[in-house]
Design an enzyme around this catalytic site. Structure first.
Site, PDB file in Angstrom:
ATOM      1  N   GLU A  25     -18.107 -28.265  12.342  1.00  0.00           N
ATOM      2  CA  GLU A  25     -18.332 -26.942  12.400  1.00  0.00           C
ATOM      3  C   GLU A  25     -17.418 -26.369  11.186  1.00  0.00           C
ATOM      4  O   GLU A  25     -17.310 -24.895  11.296  1.00  0.00           O
ATOM      5  CB  GLU A  25     -18.245 -26.381  13.718  1.00  0.00           C
ATOM      6  CG  GLU A  25     -19.503 -27.193  14.610  1.00  0.00           C
ATOM      7  CD  GLU A  25     -19.264 -26.493  16.165  1.00  0.00           C
ATOM      8  OE1 GLU A  25     -18.258 -25.860  16.504  1.00  0.00           O
ATOM      9  OE2 GLU A  25     -20.235 -26.575  16.785  1.00  0.00           O
ATOM     10  N   ASP A  27     -13.514 -23.561  23.129  1.00  0.00           N
ATOM     11  CA  ASP A  27     -14.581 -24.303  23.914  1.00  0.00           C
ATOM     12  C   ASP A  27     -13.975 -25.554  24.454  1.00  0.00           C
ATOM     13  O   ASP A  27     -13.861 -26.727  23.323  1.00  0.00           O
ATOM     14  CB  ASP A  27     -15.863 -24.558  23.215  1.00  0.00           C
ATOM     15  CG  ASP A  27     -16.912 -25.216  23.659  1.00  0.00           C
ATOM     16  OD1 ASP A  27     -16.824 -25.556  24.849  1.00  0.00           O
ATOM     17  OD2 ASP A  27     -18.115 -25.564  23.041  1.00  0.00           O
ATOM     18  N   GLU A  33     -15.032 -21.302  26.915  1.00  0.00           N
ATOM     19  CA  GLU A  33     -16.403 -21.757  27.316  1.00  0.00           C
ATOM     20  C   GLU A  33     -16.292 -23.356  27.761  1.00  0.00           C
ATOM     21  O   GLU A  33     -15.380 -24.079  27.319  1.00  0.00           O
ATOM     22  CB  GLU A  33     -17.011 -22.015  25.714  1.00  0.00           C
ATOM     23  CG  GLU A  33     -18.488 -22.551  25.974  1.00  0.00           C
ATOM     24  CD  GLU A  33     -19.137 -22.445  24.436  1.00  0.00           C
ATOM     25  OE1 GLU A  33     -18.902 -21.680  23.579  1.00  0.00           O
ATOM     26  OE2 GLU A  33     -19.758 -23.556  24.254  1.00  0.00           O
ATOM     27  N   LYS A  70     -28.708 -21.313  23.076  1.00  0.00           N
ATOM     28  CA  LYS A  70     -29.159 -22.010  22.053  1.00  0.00           C
ATOM     29  C   LYS A  70     -30.762 -22.543  22.161  1.00  0.00           C
ATOM     30  O   LYS A  70     -30.871 -23.014  23.252  1.00  0.00           O
ATOM     31  CB  LYS A  70     -28.302 -23.466  22.156  1.00  0.00           C
ATOM     32  CG  LYS A  70     -26.840 -23.546  21.926  1.00  0.00           C
ATOM     33  CD  LYS A  70     -26.209 -24.946  22.430  1.00  0.00           C
ATOM     34  CE  LYS A  70     -24.758 -24.847  21.756  1.00  0.00           C
ATOM     35  NZ  LYS A  70     -23.874 -25.840  22.490  1.00  0.00           N
ATOM     36  N   GLN A  74     -12.519 -29.223  22.243  1.00  0.00           N
ATOM     37  CA  GLN A  74     -13.655 -29.483  21.244  1.00  0.00           C
ATOM     38  C   GLN A  74     -13.471 -28.596  20.038  1.00  0.00           C
ATOM     39  O   GLN A  74     -13.609 -28.667  18.854  1.00  0.00           O
ATOM     40  CB  GLN A  74     -14.783 -29.429  21.782  1.00  0.00           C
ATOM     41  CG  GLN A  74     -16.172 -29.608  20.733  1.00  0.00           C
ATOM     42  CD  GLN A  74     -17.525 -29.613  21.274  1.00  0.00           C
ATOM     43  OE1 GLN A  74     -17.961 -30.910  22.010  1.00  0.00           O
ATOM     44  NE2 GLN A  74     -18.186 -28.505  21.484  1.00  0.00           N
ATOM     45  N   ARG A  96     -25.597 -24.831  16.431  1.00  0.00           N
ATOM     46  CA  ARG A  96     -25.401 -26.310  16.879  1.00  0.00           C
ATOM     47  C   ARG A  96     -24.389 -26.795  15.903  1.00  0.00           C
ATOM     48  O   ARG A  96     -24.205 -26.410  14.875  1.00  0.00           O
ATOM     49  CB  ARG A  96     -26.647 -27.128  16.769  1.00  0.00           C
ATOM     50  CG  ARG A  96     -27.749 -26.755  18.011  1.00  0.00           C
ATOM     51  CD  ARG A  96     -27.322 -26.434  19.195  1.00  0.00           C
ATOM     52  NE  ARG A  96     -26.674 -27.441  19.954  1.00  0.00           N
ATOM     53  CZ  ARG A  96     -27.237 -28.060  21.045  1.00  0.00           C
ATOM     54  NH1 ARG A  96     -28.561 -28.014  21.347  1.00  0.00           N
ATOM     55  NH2 ARG A  96     -26.506 -29.089  21.548  1.00  0.00           N
ATOM     56  N   SER A  97     -23.772 -28.063  16.321  1.00  0.00           N
ATOM     57  CA  SER A  97     -22.706 -28.670  15.393  1.00  0.00           C
ATOM     58  C   SER A  97     -23.325 -29.073  14.183  1.00  0.00           C
ATOM     59  O   SER A  97     -22.904 -29.211  12.877  1.00  0.00           O
ATOM     60  CB  SER A  97     -21.896 -29.674  16.359  1.00  0.00           C
ATOM     61  OG  SER A  97     -22.644 -30.611  16.787  1.00  0.00           O
ATOM     62  N   ASP A 138     -21.784 -23.300  28.661  1.00  0.00           N
ATOM     63  CA  ASP A 138     -22.975 -23.857  27.566  1.00  0.00           C
ATOM     64  C   ASP A 138     -23.520 -25.094  28.530  1.00  0.00           C
ATOM     65  O   ASP A 138     -24.848 -24.892  29.019  1.00  0.00           O
ATOM     66  CB  ASP A 138     -21.972 -24.224  26.595  1.00  0.00           C
ATOM     67  CG  ASP A 138     -22.891 -25.033  25.350  1.00  0.00           C
ATOM     68  OD1 ASP A 138     -24.072 -24.966  25.362  1.00  0.00           O
ATOM     69  OD2 ASP A 138     -22.076 -25.621  24.567  1.00  0.00           O
ATOM     70  N   LYS A 171     -21.923 -17.206  17.945  1.00  0.00           N
ATOM     71  CA  LYS A 171     -20.941 -18.240  17.686  1.00  0.00           C
ATOM     72  C   LYS A 171     -21.436 -19.070  16.490  1.00  0.00           C
ATOM     73  O   LYS A 171     -22.598 -19.807  16.697  1.00  0.00           O
ATOM     74  CB  LYS A 171     -20.875 -18.951  18.918  1.00  0.00           C
ATOM     75  CG  LYS A 171     -19.828 -20.094  18.770  1.00  0.00           C
ATOM     76  CD  LYS A 171     -19.973 -20.879  20.329  1.00  0.00           C
ATOM     77  CE  LYS A 171     -18.651 -21.876  20.222  1.00  0.00           C
ATOM     78  NZ  LYS A 171     -19.175 -23.330  20.894  1.00  0.00           N
TER      79      LYS A 171
HETATM   80  P1  PGA Z   1     -23.392 -29.174  20.131  1.00  0.00           P
HETATM   81  O1  PGA Z   1     -22.167 -28.346  20.667  1.00  0.00           O
HETATM   82  O2  PGA Z   1     -22.423 -30.446  19.214  1.00  0.00           O
HETATM   83  O3  PGA Z   1     -24.312 -29.716  21.308  1.00  0.00           O
HETATM   84  O4  PGA Z   1     -23.929 -28.373  19.140  1.00  0.00           O
HETATM   85  C1  PGA Z   1     -21.338 -27.400  20.420  1.00  0.00           C
HETATM   86  C2  PGA Z   1     -20.939 -26.793  21.721  1.00  0.00           C
HETATM   87  O5  PGA Z   1     -20.586 -27.539  22.519  1.00  0.00           O
HETATM   88  O6  PGA Z   1     -21.046 -25.365  21.826  1.00  0.00           O
HETATM   89 ZN    ZN Z   2     -20.116 -25.687  23.811  1.00  0.00          ZN
END
Ligand code: PGA
Ligand code: ZN
Length: 403
Positions: free
Chosen positions: A200, A236, A277, A329, A157, A358-359, A304, A380
């Site tokens: 991101e 990650d 991660e 988070k 990712q 978060r994304s 995470d 991050k």
């Molecule tokens: P998210 O993921 O899309 O849930 O914010 C980001 C991540 O996995 O760190």
């Molecule tokens: Zn993550």
């Protein structure tokens, strides 16, 4: 007393254009805090629910009757009191009645109003026991997107720059430089390709995992030479996203859990990764422990989706040695109090924490304060795009204020 005289919840859009909520808390003195809550795409199964059934609109509809009256007249300086009122208004373990994003927005907005009233930076009112001076986290910056954050990219990712320096301006500059060098390298190799950016702010390109890592390591090496800053590659994997029927299913290979452990440890060796991660599925506590043992102290191994910033899951991971670090988070946990319970538990057991965006995030900077307040190992928050740069610039300002 920092008496709350008004609490509102309204609709805004996150960086992906999805609806979310922002809370405004007003104190008797006139001081106010306004804070929005971000949203994920590769959400962990064990996060609190971001919104009630019906989404952000339903959270907003319920707020005046079920939440606002419980906040009226509370002391915004009493975090435990504010957060307990949010739990009482909700009444479920998963914030499924008022929504975790409502809890996050209100909890952080109350702290922001309190800090404004005192005329101090937010991190000072959030500081955990023992955190008296600002020290600055490494920047964990997203340079190439894949998985759920980038259609057509690699299965891993996130390909990250892990940049460490005492002063934020140096770590930020290094992460930004790696992002730029990586873009140039991809363009040189595939001149006909139209390079895009993912959720991101990292590049998106139809290249494989290993090729991406080779280019990322080379970009980090070049940035180290140019700037003299410690910047190394990280990933990650968000491995739950491609774990099905007991196997890790990449586009070019399918691995059993033991082979996945060996594969990730090999990536650390081959590419000098300093940050790893979610290398395994979110339920694989024992396999996580195996990879953490194999990697040792060569890299920060971060949980995470496995923990979702939730105390009972983190307790299990600590008992088994599943990782040496925990991603934090706020809206996975709900309120700041829930978040700090996880942070304090991790710290008490020698795990570092990495404060994370978060994304689908917002152009707000409070996350930088949370990282400093918790003496986080990393922040991050991406490298490019308004919602990412807002956090980097806030860290930069904090660096200047204490420098
Ligand atoms: P998210 O993921 O899309 O849930 O914010 C980001 C991540 O996995 O760190
Ligand atoms: Zn993550």
């Amino acid at each position: 007393m920092s008496r709350i005289v008004a609490a509102d919840l309204e609709a805004i859009f996150d960086g992906r254009g999805h609806p979310t909520v922002e809370a405004t808390i007003v104190l008797e003195s006139g001081a106010r805090g306004r804070v929005g809550a971000p949203s994920g795409a590769s959400t962990g199964a064990h996060e609190v629910r971001a919104f009630p059934e019906g989404g952000a609109a339903e959270a907003i509809r319920r707020f005046p009757r079920s939440v606002a009256p419980r906040l009226a007249n509370l002391d915004a300086a009493d975090r435990a009191g504010v957060d307990a009122a949010l739990h009482a208004a909700d009444g479920t373990p998963e914030f499924s009645a008022i929504g975790g994003n409502t809890a996050t927005a209100v909890s952080v907005a109350a702290a922001t109003a309190h800090a404004a009233e005192r005329g101090v930076p937010l991190w000072r009112v959030l500081a955990r026991p023992g955190v008296e001076r600002a020290s600055f986290p490494a920047i964990v910056g997203n340079c190439l997107n894949g998985g759920r954050h980038a259609i057509g990219g690699p299965d891993i990712q996130e390909f990250l720059a892990f940049a460490e320096a005492p002063r934020p301006e140096d770590s930020i500059r290094a992460a930004v430089r790696v992002h730029a060098l990586l873009g140039e390298a991809i363009h040189r190799r595939y001149p006909a390709l139209a390079l895009g950016r993912g959720d991101e702010g990292g590049w998106v390109a139809p290249i494989g995992n290993v090729e991406a890592l080779e280019l990322l390591s080379a970009a980090c090496a070049k940035a180290r030479d140019e700037l003299g800053t410690s910047v190394h590659p990280g990933i990650d994997l968000a491995a739950s996203e491609f774990f099905r029927d007991g196997k890790y299913r990449y586009r070019d290979r399918t691995l059993d859990p033991e082979d996945q452990v060996a594969f990730v440890a090999q990536l650390v060796d081959d590419h000098g990764l300093r940050y790893v991660e979610d290398p395994l599925d979110e339920e694989a506590f024992d396999d996580f422990a195996a990879v953490t043992r194999a990697i040792g102290d060569r890299a920060v191994v971060v949980g995470d989706d496995i923990y979702c910033t939730r105390v009972p899951r983190l307790e299990r991971g600590i008992a088994l040695g599943s990782s040496n670090s925990a991603l934090i988070k706020v809206n996975q946990a709900g309120t700041l109090s829930d978040t700090f319970a996880a942070v304090d538990l991790a710290r008490a057991h020698g795990l570092s924490t990495v404060t994370s965006h978060r994304s689908g995030d917002l152009p707000e900077g409070w996350l930088a304060h949370l990282a400093v307040a918790t003496a986080a190992r990393g922040l991050k928050c991406g490298v490019l795009g308004g919602e990412r740069v807002a956090k980097l610039n806030e860290l930069l300002r904090l660096g200047r204020a204490t420098g």
